[in-house]
Design an enzyme around this catalytic site. Structure first.
Site, PDB file in Angstrom:
ATOM      1  N   TRP A 134       2.724  31.834  98.406  1.00  0.00           N
ATOM      2  CA  TRP A 134       2.697  32.666  97.204  1.00  0.00           C
ATOM      3  C   TRP A 134       1.289  32.745  96.632  1.00  0.00           C
ATOM      4  O   TRP A 134       0.799  33.828  96.291  1.00  0.00           O
ATOM      5  CB  TRP A 134       3.662  32.112  96.164  1.00  0.00           C
ATOM      6  CG  TRP A 134       3.660  32.909  94.885  1.00  0.00           C
ATOM      7  CD1 TRP A 134       4.383  34.028  94.619  1.00  0.00           C
ATOM      8  CD2 TRP A 134       2.873  32.648  93.711  1.00  0.00           C
ATOM      9  NE1 TRP A 134       4.110  34.477  93.342  1.00  0.00           N
ATOM     10  CE2 TRP A 134       3.183  33.654  92.772  1.00  0.00           C
ATOM     11  CE3 TRP A 134       1.949  31.659  93.375  1.00  0.00           C
ATOM     12  CZ2 TRP A 134       2.599  33.692  91.508  1.00  0.00           C
ATOM     13  CZ3 TRP A 134       1.363  31.703  92.116  1.00  0.00           C
ATOM     14  CH2 TRP A 134       1.691  32.714  91.194  1.00  0.00           C
ATOM     15  N   ASP A 153       8.616  35.818  97.535  1.00  0.00           N
ATOM     16  CA  ASP A 153       9.005  34.619  96.791  1.00  0.00           C
ATOM     17  C   ASP A 153       8.671  34.706  95.306  1.00  0.00           C
ATOM     18  O   ASP A 153       8.966  33.765  94.556  1.00  0.00           O
ATOM     19  CB  ASP A 153       8.309  33.382  97.385  1.00  0.00           C
ATOM     20  CG  ASP A 153       8.838  33.042  98.766  1.00  0.00           C
ATOM     21  OD1 ASP A 153      10.010  33.376  99.057  1.00  0.00           O
ATOM     22  OD2 ASP A 153       8.090  32.449  99.564  1.00  0.00           O
ATOM     23  N   ASP A 154       8.076  35.787  94.869  1.00  0.00           N
ATOM     24  CA  ASP A 154       7.674  35.914  93.474  1.00  0.00           C
ATOM     25  C   ASP A 154       8.884  36.230  92.598  1.00  0.00           C
ATOM     26  O   ASP A 154       9.591  37.226  92.815  1.00  0.00           O
ATOM     27  CB  ASP A 154       6.625  37.018  93.331  1.00  0.00           C
ATOM     28  CG  ASP A 154       6.112  37.110  91.917  1.00  0.00           C
ATOM     29  OD1 ASP A 154       5.255  36.293  91.549  1.00  0.00           O
ATOM     30  OD2 ASP A 154       6.601  37.986  91.170  1.00  0.00           O
ATOM     31  N   LEU A 155       9.121  35.383  91.588  1.00  0.00           N
ATOM     32  CA  LEU A 155      10.290  35.550  90.744  1.00  0.00           C
ATOM     33  C   LEU A 155      10.233  36.832  89.923  1.00  0.00           C
ATOM     34  O   LEU A 155      11.258  37.463  89.668  1.00  0.00           O
ATOM     35  CB  LEU A 155      10.433  34.341  89.817  1.00  0.00           C
ATOM     36  CG  LEU A 155      10.698  32.999  90.519  1.00  0.00           C
ATOM     37  CD1 LEU A 155      10.771  31.875  89.488  1.00  0.00           C
ATOM     38  CD2 LEU A 155      11.964  33.049  91.351  1.00  0.00           C
TER      39      LEU A 155
END
Length: 205
Positions: A134, A153-155
């Site tokens: 990330w 994977d970035d929220l």
């Protein structure tokens, strides 16, 4: 400065995706900008891991007081105790020192990154302790200004795609990747505008 591809990317995304077109129209005068020096960009990323923006800025300010130039040699010249006194945990102290050592001894290929493809840059960066995929993807976007990064994977991206395309339903990485396929080769730009659609905007780096 605005990335040279920005307006071209906006036109392409706007033609193909009405959701993105609407978001871009709500944010007409903003764009991605480079975060500058590679070492400082990565050091700040390590400092900011798992703490608030305010706390990260406080630690960073104390680091700058100890090493105003914030270069790899300046960090290596500091005692570990001095780094910890800035508010870094023992683990982050080790990470910052490891990053500085990699820059100082040339084991990361800083001057070759602009010519490397995205995955090769990521592979080079993740050998440094404390830098995962990330962080490497954020570096590609915010330092090297690469146009086609999709940080699955970035929220913030996950939330924005869920809200904008699926009514808030949780989505798998594979589904997000499928939704994002038409955005190529401008997935960084699409991601950046999707972040803008959130309130409050998430911390990107």
């Amino acid at each position: 400065m605005k990335p040279e591809y920005w307006e071209r990317a906006k036109r392409s995304l706007g033609r193909g995706d009405p959701v993105l077109r609407a978001i871009m129209r709500r944010h007409p005068r903003v764009h991605l900008v480079s975060r500058g020096d590679p070492f400082q960009t990565l050091a700040r990323a390590i400092v900011g891991q798992q703490i608030s923006v305010k706390a990260a800025q406080s630690v960073w300010n104390r680091l700058l007081a100890q090493a105003p130039l914030m270069t790899a040699p300046a960090v290596l010249a500091l005692e570990r105790a001095a780094l910890r006194a800035c508010g870094l945990s023992d683990r982050k102290t080790e990470y910052i020192a490891d990053l500085a050592q990699h820059f100082a001894d040339g084991s990361v290929h800083v001057h070759r990154w602009p010519e490397m493809d995205d995955e090769t840059v990521i592979a080079d960066l993740v050998q440094v302790r404390g830098i995962g995929r990330w962080t490497a993807e954020m570096f590609l976007m915010f330092n090297l200004l690469r146009p086609d990064v999709l940080p699955l994977d970035d929220l913030g991206l996950q939330r924005a795609v869920s809200l904008s395309y699926r009514g808030g339903r949780m989505l798998s990485a594979r589904t997000i990747e499928r939704i994002a396929a038409p955005w190529r080769p401008w997935r960084s730009v699409a991601t950046w505008y999707l972040w803008r659609s959130l309130d409050p905007v998430p911390v990107e780096y």
